[in-house]
Design a protein around this motif. Sequence first.
Motif, PDB file in Angstrom:
ATOM      1  N   ILE A  33      81.664 -20.707 -32.652  1.00  0.00           N
ATOM      2  CA  ILE A  33      81.132 -20.914 -31.299  1.00  0.00           C
ATOM      3  C   ILE A  33      80.382 -22.241 -31.156  1.00  0.00           C
ATOM      4  O   ILE A  33      80.045 -22.659 -30.053  1.00  0.00           O
ATOM      5  CB  ILE A  33      80.213 -19.746 -30.852  1.00  0.00           C
ATOM      6  N   GLN A  34      80.140 -22.908 -32.276  1.00  0.00           N
ATOM      7  CA  GLN A  34      79.349 -24.147 -32.235  1.00  0.00           C
ATOM      8  C   GLN A  34      79.937 -25.223 -31.310  1.00  0.00           C
ATOM      9  O   GLN A  34      79.192 -25.801 -30.508  1.00  0.00           O
ATOM     10  CB  GLN A  34      79.189 -24.688 -33.665  1.00  0.00           C
ATOM     11  N   LEU A  76      90.318 -18.985 -32.247  1.00  0.00           N
ATOM     12  CA  LEU A  76      89.253 -18.515 -33.138  1.00  0.00           C
ATOM     13  C   LEU A  76      89.831 -18.074 -34.478  1.00  0.00           C
ATOM     14  O   LEU A  76      89.262 -18.351 -35.532  1.00  0.00           O
ATOM     15  CB  LEU A  76      88.484 -17.344 -32.510  1.00  0.00           C
ATOM     16  N   LEU A  77      90.966 -17.373 -34.428  1.00  0.00           N
ATOM     17  CA  LEU A  77      91.602 -16.899 -35.660  1.00  0.00           C
ATOM     18  C   LEU A  77      91.992 -18.059 -36.560  1.00  0.00           C
ATOM     19  O   LEU A  77      91.763 -18.033 -37.769  1.00  0.00           O
ATOM     20  CB  LEU A  77      92.849 -16.068 -35.323  1.00  0.00           C
ATOM     21  N   HIS A  78      92.566 -19.080 -35.928  1.00  0.00           N
ATOM     22  CA  HIS A  78      92.947 -20.271 -36.699  1.00  0.00           C
ATOM     23  C   HIS A  78      91.699 -20.861 -37.356  1.00  0.00           C
ATOM     24  O   HIS A  78      91.712 -21.205 -38.548  1.00  0.00           O
ATOM     25  CB  HIS A  78      93.596 -21.301 -35.760  1.00  0.00           C
ATOM     26  N   ILE A 122      87.651 -10.172 -33.527  1.00  0.00           N
ATOM     27  CA  ILE A 122      87.010 -11.491 -33.612  1.00  0.00           C
ATOM     28  C   ILE A 122      86.149 -11.776 -32.372  1.00  0.00           C
ATOM     29  O   ILE A 122      85.117 -12.448 -32.457  1.00  0.00           O
ATOM     30  CB  ILE A 122      88.064 -12.599 -33.869  1.00  0.00           C
ATOM     31  N   ILE A 123      86.561 -11.236 -31.233  1.00  0.00           N
ATOM     32  CA  ILE A 123      85.766 -11.430 -30.008  1.00  0.00           C
ATOM     33  C   ILE A 123      84.441 -10.659 -30.113  1.00  0.00           C
ATOM     34  O   ILE A 123      83.402 -11.119 -29.637  1.00  0.00           O
ATOM     35  CB  ILE A 123      86.564 -10.982 -28.756  1.00  0.00           C
ATOM     36  N   ASP A 124      84.462  -9.500 -30.793  1.00  0.00           N
ATOM     37  CA  ASP A 124      83.211  -8.758 -31.013  1.00  0.00           C
ATOM     38  C   ASP A 124      82.255  -9.537 -31.912  1.00  0.00           C
ATOM     39  O   ASP A 124      81.034  -9.542 -31.689  1.00  0.00           O
ATOM     40  CB  ASP A 124      83.491  -7.395 -31.671  1.00  0.00           C
ATOM     41  N   LEU A 125      82.811 -10.191 -32.930  1.00  0.00           N
ATOM     42  CA  LEU A 125      81.979 -11.017 -33.819  1.00  0.00           C
ATOM     43  C   LEU A 125      81.296 -12.113 -33.011  1.00  0.00           C
ATOM     44  O   LEU A 125      80.097 -12.350 -33.127  1.00  0.00           O
ATOM     45  CB  LEU A 125      82.843 -11.671 -34.911  1.00  0.00           C
ATOM     46  N   VAL A 126      82.095 -12.783 -32.167  1.00  0.00           N
ATOM     47  CA  VAL A 126      81.579 -13.869 -31.338  1.00  0.00           C
ATOM     48  C   VAL A 126      80.531 -13.352 -30.351  1.00  0.00           C
ATOM     49  O   VAL A 126      79.462 -13.948 -30.174  1.00  0.00           O
ATOM     50  CB  VAL A 126      82.748 -14.562 -30.602  1.00  0.00           C
ATOM     51  N   SER A 127      80.819 -12.210 -29.752  1.00  0.00           N
ATOM     52  CA  SER A 127      79.892 -11.626 -28.785  1.00  0.00           C
ATOM     53  C   SER A 127      78.537 -11.339 -29.450  1.00  0.00           C
ATOM     54  O   SER A 127      77.481 -11.648 -28.895  1.00  0.00           O
ATOM     55  CB  SER A 127      80.508 -10.345 -28.216  1.00  0.00           C
ATOM     56  N   ALA A 128      78.578 -10.785 -30.658  1.00  0.00           N
ATOM     57  CA  ALA A 128      77.330 -10.458 -31.364  1.00  0.00           C
ATOM     58  C   ALA A 128      76.551 -11.733 -31.695  1.00  0.00           C
ATOM     59  O   ALA A 128      75.316 -11.753 -31.613  1.00  0.00           O
ATOM     60  CB  ALA A 128      77.639  -9.676 -32.634  1.00  0.00           C
ATOM     61  N   ALA A 129      77.266 -12.801 -32.052  1.00  0.00           N
ATOM     62  CA  ALA A 129      76.581 -14.068 -32.373  1.00  0.00           C
ATOM     63  C   ALA A 129      75.967 -14.675 -31.112  1.00  0.00           C
ATOM     64  O   ALA A 129      74.873 -15.234 -31.143  1.00  0.00           O
ATOM     65  CB  ALA A 129      77.547 -15.055 -33.017  1.00  0.00           C
ATOM     66  N   LEU A 130      76.659 -14.554 -29.983  1.00  0.00           N
ATOM     67  CA  LEU A 130      76.124 -15.090 -28.720  1.00  0.00           C
ATOM     68  C   LEU A 130      74.876 -14.323 -28.290  1.00  0.00           C
ATOM     69  O   LEU A 130      73.916 -14.901 -27.808  1.00  0.00           O
ATOM     70  CB  LEU A 130      77.186 -15.006 -27.617  1.00  0.00           C
ATOM     71  N   LYS A 131      74.921 -13.002 -28.465  1.00  0.00           N
ATOM     72  CA  LYS A 131      73.796 -12.175 -28.010  1.00  0.00           C
ATOM     73  C   LYS A 131      72.663 -12.130 -29.040  1.00  0.00           C
ATOM     74  O   LYS A 131      71.632 -11.507 -28.802  1.00  0.00           O
ATOM     75  CB  LYS A 131      74.265 -10.735 -27.723  1.00  0.00           C
ATOM     76  N   GLY A 132      72.886 -12.726 -30.213  1.00  0.00           N
ATOM     77  CA  GLY A 132      71.859 -12.672 -31.252  1.00  0.00           C
ATOM     78  C   GLY A 132      71.648 -11.249 -31.746  1.00  0.00           C
ATOM     79  O   GLY A 132      70.523 -10.818 -31.997  1.00  0.00           O
ATOM     80  N   ASP A 133      72.743 -10.490 -31.891  1.00  0.00           N
ATOM     81  CA  ASP A 133      72.678  -9.074 -32.282  1.00  0.00           C
ATOM     82  C   ASP A 133      72.497  -8.939 -33.806  1.00  0.00           C
ATOM     83  O   ASP A 133      73.463  -8.866 -34.563  1.00  0.00           O
ATOM     84  CB  ASP A 133      73.976  -8.380 -31.827  1.00  0.00           C
ATOM     85  N   VAL A 134      71.229  -8.920 -34.227  1.00  0.00           N
ATOM     86  CA  VAL A 134      70.890  -8.885 -35.658  1.00  0.00           C
ATOM     87  C   VAL A 134      71.450  -7.617 -36.314  1.00  0.00           C
ATOM     88  O   VAL A 134      71.987  -7.657 -37.423  1.00  0.00           O
ATOM     89  CB  VAL A 134      69.351  -8.941 -35.825  1.00  0.00           C
TER      90      VAL A 134
END
Length: 287
Positions: free
Chosen positions: A158-159, A86-88, A121-133
């Motif tokens: 995540i796409q 993800l970082l890359h 970065i995992i928190d960013l991904v988690s928020a995008a997966l959960k739709g955390d506006v």
Amino acid sequence: MEIASVDDQIAVIDRMIKDRPDLSNPLELHKKILEAQRQIRGSPKKGTNLDWADKSIIDDLQRKAVKSGQPIAIFIDSSIFDSKALLHTIEQVIGALIEKGVKEDWPKNLLDEVKRGETNIIDLVSAALKGDVEYFNRHGERFGVSPALILFIVNSLIQPCLEEISKRVDPSFLERWWKAPCPICGRRPMVAMLRARKRHLSCTLCGAVYLADLFLCVNCENVDPYSLKFLAPEGHPEFRVDFCEKCMHYLKVVDESRLKNPIPRGFEDMMTIDLDLMAKRAGLIRA
Ligand SMILES: [Zn+2]
Ligand SMILES: [Zn+2]
């Protein structure tokens, strides 16, 4: 449905740029994002530590989605993602944005924060997966940018994984979903394809195509046929804009049987930008 390789997709975009020079900017950006995703797209695990060929993983996610009526993305544990990959990728995506002329400092600042681990970065991904506006609003406020721009960056991480899931779910899961948000990623659709008088909603993020009622507002879920109307652009019977008088949001609809040249998958939203202009003039709101 097979997902085309990065090189094949880039070849398609190059042809589209020739046909639609007016769209060269968004198309060039799309190309750069694909390049940025090349490493993740090229690996079978798609930036995670899971073997997606293992049908039991998809079956389990599908079962949870059906049982709860919530999209699959909600049930993806973000710890499956490989933070190194993800970082890359985020570095490449942010590099692409800067190359395409984003002048502000925020993308670079976000990248620095992520690299230093101040923003996980995992928190960013988690928020995008959960739709955390809320989460993206907070970051948007902090950087002084639209939260949608930050979400755009995280979505590109995540796409490839979401597309892989979308490719592997059972067709019957997509046919029986019958709700407005995407069954895989939970995003609300902007475009639908009309096939045999059925409205197939098409997700720009994960590529899922799923069925929903003809009389359903994909924004507010209004099902009252008397307040669901449409606009038809003159001289273009292949297009229409369905809209809802209750919330004033709209959905672009492409009648595939009347389309002279097929629109490449994933570009339906971009290629129907003229319909957005028509909808805007009519006072309608894009989700
Ligand atoms: Zn989706
Ligand atoms: Zn509505």
